[in-house]
Design an enzyme around this catalytic site. Sequence first.
Site, PDB file in Angstrom:
ATOM      1  N   GLU A  92       0.962  -1.055  -0.009  1.00 50.33           N
ATOM      2  CA  GLU A  92      -0.009   0.073  -0.027  1.00 50.33           C
ATOM      3  C   GLU A  92       0.860   1.251   0.118  1.00 50.33           C
ATOM      4  O   GLU A  92       0.625   2.364  -0.712  1.00 50.33           O
ATOM      5  CB  GLU A  92      -0.868  -0.018   0.944  1.00 50.33           C
ATOM      6  CG  GLU A  92      -2.103  -1.064   0.995  1.00 50.33           C
ATOM      7  CD  GLU A  92      -3.114  -1.111   2.347  1.00 50.33           C
ATOM      8  OE1 GLU A  92      -3.961  -0.411   2.312  1.00 50.33           O
ATOM      9  OE2 GLU A  92      -2.623  -1.746   3.324  1.00 50.33           O
ATOM     10  N   GLU A 105      -4.964  -8.669   3.357  1.00 51.40           N
ATOM     11  CA  GLU A 105      -5.437  -8.402   4.775  1.00 51.40           C
ATOM     12  C   GLU A 105      -6.685  -9.502   4.882  1.00 51.40           C
ATOM     13  O   GLU A 105      -6.971  -9.519   6.182  1.00 51.40           O
ATOM     14  CB  GLU A 105      -5.671  -6.987   4.890  1.00 51.40           C
ATOM     15  CG  GLU A 105      -4.599  -6.088   5.001  1.00 51.40           C
ATOM     16  CD  GLU A 105      -3.944  -5.672   3.769  1.00 51.40           C
ATOM     17  OE1 GLU A 105      -2.996  -4.723   3.774  1.00 51.40           O
ATOM     18  OE2 GLU A 105      -4.161  -6.321   2.577  1.00 51.40           O
TER      19      GLU A 105
END
Length: 639
Positions: free
Chosen positions: A31, A51
């Site tokens: 990210e 995630e």
Amino acid sequence: MSIQFLTDTLEAARKPFVAAIEGPAFGGGLEIALACHARISTPSAQLGLTELQYGILPGLGGTQRLPRLVGLPTALEMILMSKRVNGKEAQSLSLVDALAPGDKLLEVAQQWALDIVEGRRPWVVSLYKTDKLIPLEEARHMLNSARFEIQKQNPHVMHPLVCIDVIEEGIISDPRNALWKEVEALQELRQSSTCRSLIHVFFAQRQIMKVPGVPKKNLLPRKIVNVAVIGGGLMSSEIATMLVLSHYQVILKERNKENMLDDINRIKRNLSNYVKNGKATQEDLERAVVLLKGVLDYDNFEEVDLVIEVGSEDLSLKEGIFSDLEKFCNPHCIFASDSSTFSSILIGERTKSLGRLAQINFFCLSPLMPLMELNYMENTSPQVIADLIDFGRKLRKTPVVVSHCKRNAVNRVLVTYLHAAILLTEGGVDFYQIDRALESFGMKMGPFRLIDVVGFHAFAFTSQNIVEGLPDRSYKPKLIQFLLQNGHDGECNGKGFYKYDNCSNCIPDPELRKKTGNSRLNMLNATIDCKLRDLSDSEMVEMILFPAINEACQIISEGIITRSSDLDVASILGMGFPAFRGGIMYWSDSFCSSYIHSKLEGWSIEYGDFFKPYNSLAERSSKKISLVQERRWQPKSQM
């Protein structure tokens, strides 16, 4: 972090940021790279937003930037499936801008940054990139389809649906506003029971590789290339198939030529089925066949790194085999038995090789079981343990390490679970109702569907072995033998508790329901029969799973399993226990130990000693302490 730093500081900076990626870039690492103005990676780098495996969602802008870089279809696949891609694939998806070898990576990334400054490369702000976005109505349709599939495949978890909502917010509204929604959703999901359970599983899967008493430092696993399999039949053929598909050179030893040819033909049929089902290519099949060699003697065993003895349950024959192996194998060759009846100490008494002898069980007959149970003795060398753990991992199996155990520990829990289900159905409960109840609880498949997958003969053999080892504690089912006598053997012959077509699709068999109803094998009286038939789904789940928890507690108490979390991993991989509940022992902690004890005690009075709580469970119940526990034990440190 997501908005004030990544968005307003890094992404909005007046100098370009270029991410240089080598090795793994998962979750927050990727990210941060997505917020940079360009990404350069090595071809072997691994990238992914993983995630959702932990019950949360990407919380540093990944839900907004990834769809704008690779497009919505690819982003949904990568996020919802926690899919990882290598550098080459990432470049083809426009996730990275260029590839560079490891020794040139920084140089290329630095030059790319200079090129951005001087106008030779575009200055890209990922959050506001729109060229990869599809029309709004098409995007909504795709997101709704994703929701439908998630709810169909796993209706028990909410975090994937929350993630889809956040992705949608950024597409139909403003991506910056969606970042706030992403942050809020992350904070909420981090507090959920699903998140706690999945994080427990994550660490348990890594902890399972650590064996007390086996030094990890300075103990590198030796390379295993050549593997010999001794003994014929279904199990040895399955093991040999698995090994050649994993690119091991395999010697299959049989006692006579006829049996050897039968085994080789069975392996070839197995390989053909893999190709037919799309699990291997024709090229894989041809390469695998070349790796297989059938023999009738030990002349080729000098270069073998690992011998796996399979099938024979005759102790004197096993002793003779391992005595012969000492004469023909090199001193570093590892000896392993797949026996579930005799301990390695008994098997190795006539040899001088206890230090290199262990037991392994692959559970390869069931696709639900990517497990390898490694049973070692106090004399087993730590080097051998390290070698076999590494061997299991290369087979894509999770090694469950147990100490001196006569019978497979995981099978004790699994068979107890299946016996409890059979006890209910022999008492009058419909087996399809039981499967539906357990699947609604979250099991990958119900117990009777699982028996079909394993096969009736294989289950009957394992079941008998457990019953003989624990005669006073085990339930002795008659249903499986009854069905075997009536031509049922599970999925392998298309007739089990379900009916199967050529593509292994299953449907309930109404004729079987009539057959077992007319020939009900009740071990219980009519009053109890009615009580069982009136059980709710939740009562059914408890009555089937609590005996397995009881057995698991005893296994830990006996020092066979190191940690209760090891059984959590084994239950998820071996029984299909729902990972979002953390595994069977972690789930048991959602009840008071005295509640589980009182339930088992009550059932034992009504239905027999199969339900009787072990002293280990009774003791923890009396103290009102958790059943989640560790038993610390150490093998002798011999090399």
